[in-house]
Design a protein around this motif. Sequence first.
Motif, PDB file in Angstrom:
ATOM      1  N   ILE B  32      57.342   1.960 -21.745  1.00 37.96           N
ATOM      2  CA  ILE B  32      55.886   2.175 -21.705  1.00 37.96           C
ATOM      3  C   ILE B  32      55.153   1.078 -22.471  1.00 37.96           C
ATOM      4  O   ILE B  32      54.119   0.568 -22.015  1.00 37.96           O
ATOM      5  N   ILE B  35      55.028  -1.900 -20.329  1.00 39.42           N
ATOM      6  CA  ILE B  35      54.058  -1.712 -19.241  1.00 39.42           C
ATOM      7  C   ILE B  35      52.655  -2.028 -19.766  1.00 39.42           C
ATOM      8  O   ILE B  35      51.836  -2.636 -19.071  1.00 39.42           O
ATOM      9  N   ALA B  36      52.401  -1.632 -21.025  1.00 37.23           N
ATOM     10  CA  ALA B  36      51.094  -1.901 -21.631  1.00 37.23           C
ATOM     11  C   ALA B  36      50.785  -3.393 -21.597  1.00 37.23           C
ATOM     12  O   ALA B  36      49.684  -3.816 -21.233  1.00 37.23           O
ATOM     13  N   LEU B  39      50.094  -4.525 -17.966  1.00 42.97           N
ATOM     14  CA  LEU B  39      48.803  -4.049 -17.447  1.00 42.97           C
ATOM     15  C   LEU B  39      47.628  -4.796 -18.055  1.00 42.97           C
ATOM     16  O   LEU B  39      46.679  -5.138 -17.349  1.00 42.97           O
ATOM     17  N   ILE B  40      47.667  -5.041 -19.369  1.00 44.37           N
ATOM     18  CA  ILE B  40      46.497  -5.684 -19.981  1.00 44.37           C
ATOM     19  C   ILE B  40      46.413  -7.154 -19.560  1.00 44.37           C
ATOM     20  O   ILE B  40      45.327  -7.664 -19.274  1.00 44.37           O
ATOM     21  N   THR B  41      47.557  -7.843 -19.465  1.00 46.64           N
ATOM     22  CA  THR B  41      47.506  -9.263 -19.080  1.00 46.64           C
ATOM     23  C   THR B  41      47.062  -9.396 -17.615  1.00 46.64           C
ATOM     24  O   THR B  41      46.138 -10.160 -17.311  1.00 46.64           O
ATOM     25  N   GLY B  43      45.597  -7.036 -15.767  1.00 46.51           N
ATOM     26  CA  GLY B  43      44.287  -6.404 -15.593  1.00 46.51           C
ATOM     27  C   GLY B  43      43.154  -7.355 -15.941  1.00 46.51           C
ATOM     28  O   GLY B  43      42.190  -7.517 -15.180  1.00 46.51           O
ATOM     29  N   MET B  44      43.272  -8.018 -17.103  1.00 44.31           N
ATOM     30  CA  MET B  44      42.224  -8.955 -17.519  1.00 44.31           C
ATOM     31  C   MET B  44      42.120 -10.124 -16.543  1.00 44.31           C
ATOM     32  O   MET B  44      41.027 -10.554 -16.182  1.00 44.31           O
ATOM     33  N   VAL B 148      48.434  -0.019 -10.577  1.00 43.00           N
ATOM     34  CA  VAL B 148      48.149   1.422 -10.637  1.00 43.00           C
ATOM     35  C   VAL B 148      49.225   2.195  -9.872  1.00 43.00           C
ATOM     36  O   VAL B 148      49.758   3.202 -10.357  1.00 43.00           O
ATOM     37  N   VAL B 151      52.604   2.362 -11.857  1.00 43.46           N
ATOM     38  CA  VAL B 151      52.581   3.329 -12.968  1.00 43.46           C
ATOM     39  C   VAL B 151      52.596   4.763 -12.416  1.00 43.46           C
ATOM     40  O   VAL B 151      53.346   5.621 -12.899  1.00 43.46           O
ATOM     41  N   ALA B 152      51.791   5.005 -11.371  1.00 41.76           N
ATOM     42  CA  ALA B 152      51.723   6.352 -10.797  1.00 41.76           C
ATOM     43  C   ALA B 152      53.082   6.753 -10.226  1.00 41.76           C
ATOM     44  O   ALA B 152      53.602   7.834 -10.531  1.00 41.76           O
ATOM     45  N   ARG B 155      55.581   7.557 -12.984  1.00 41.61           N
ATOM     46  CA  ARG B 155      55.402   8.856 -13.633  1.00 41.61           C
ATOM     47  C   ARG B 155      55.800   9.990 -12.685  1.00 41.61           C
ATOM     48  O   ARG B 155      56.331  11.013 -13.095  1.00 41.61           O
ATOM     49  N   LEU B 156      55.573   9.761 -11.381  1.00 40.03           N
ATOM     50  CA  LEU B 156      55.854  10.829 -10.422  1.00 40.03           C
ATOM     51  C   LEU B 156      57.340  10.979 -10.100  1.00 40.03           C
ATOM     52  O   LEU B 156      57.739  11.940  -9.442  1.00 40.03           O
TER      53      LEU B 156
END
Lengths: 156, 160
Positions: B32, B35-36, B39-41, B43-44, B148, B151-152, B155-156
């Motif tokens: 996790i 993943i953070a 996502l931030i790299t 995403g930005m 997205v 990640v979804a 989790r699923l």
Amino acid sequence: MLSWLEHRPFAIAIAESTWLFPITETVHVLALTVVIGAVAMMDLRLLGVGNKDRPVSEVIASALPWAWTAFTVAFIAGSMMFCSKAVSYAANVPFRIKMVCMVLAAINMLVFHFFTARGMATWDEGRPPLSARLAAVFSLTLWVVIVASGRWIGFV
Amino acid sequence: MQDFCDWLAATTLSQFFAGQDWFVPTVQTLHILSIAMVLITLGMLDFRLLHLTRRGPAPEVLAGRFIPWTWRALTVLLVTGALLIITEPTRELMNNAFRLKMVMVVVLILLTVTVQRASAREPGYWNASPGRRRLGGALGIASLVLCVGIVAAGRLIAYV
């Protein structure tokens, strides 16, 4: 009080629906990973690990909107999950550790914002002072514990 | 595939990992945290490619700065992901959410390599023409949707 919360119609809906809980949890995970990423980006700049050629203020200005927006989403989704099983979450030790660490992370952030960051103009482009680097170490440690304890809620 | 899962689950390594109560949540925590970083790299960078954020360095500058961190985090993700598969092969490999996730991961890697290579070509690459701006926007949206989705789906895995 917790039992009352658990018996609200929306809380029952989350607890009883097949898909509402997994969807809420997915939104929570997605939002919290963005929070951690944004926080880590600011902390790693303070520690001189990443973004070294950018001023601290610029890194914070670019990451802060991500952190707050995602935190709001994670908080709402987290609260929804909490309401669905309020009594058992409140008694869950990892959940309690997670909440304590969130409060400590908030205090750490406020101290940084109101005291440490005041002199930022003098170290904006260079190496932050020890107090700022310590704030970054506290922050990273707390958020790692928050993720770990959050993950452990489902394992105890 | 089920035979492979059974074989893997019977190995000493898998049995050893599965026998440690702390192992799965610890590895998931590292997963996790990585993943953070991804996502931030991304995403930005994607928001910049889409012109949703207007201030700050140009997209190709962000790509040069952020994508190496994406790859570092992805390396940790592949290692921790492999450990989780070794520990619970059937839970992962026989799961449709997991399979969908892997397809999206491969597409996202190819897409990110494309953005990284194009960004290294010339300064101002993504704003050089209206066509390039549209291409950047399309790649940005695709990348966000994949992030997205990954990640979804991840989790699923626990629910399908």
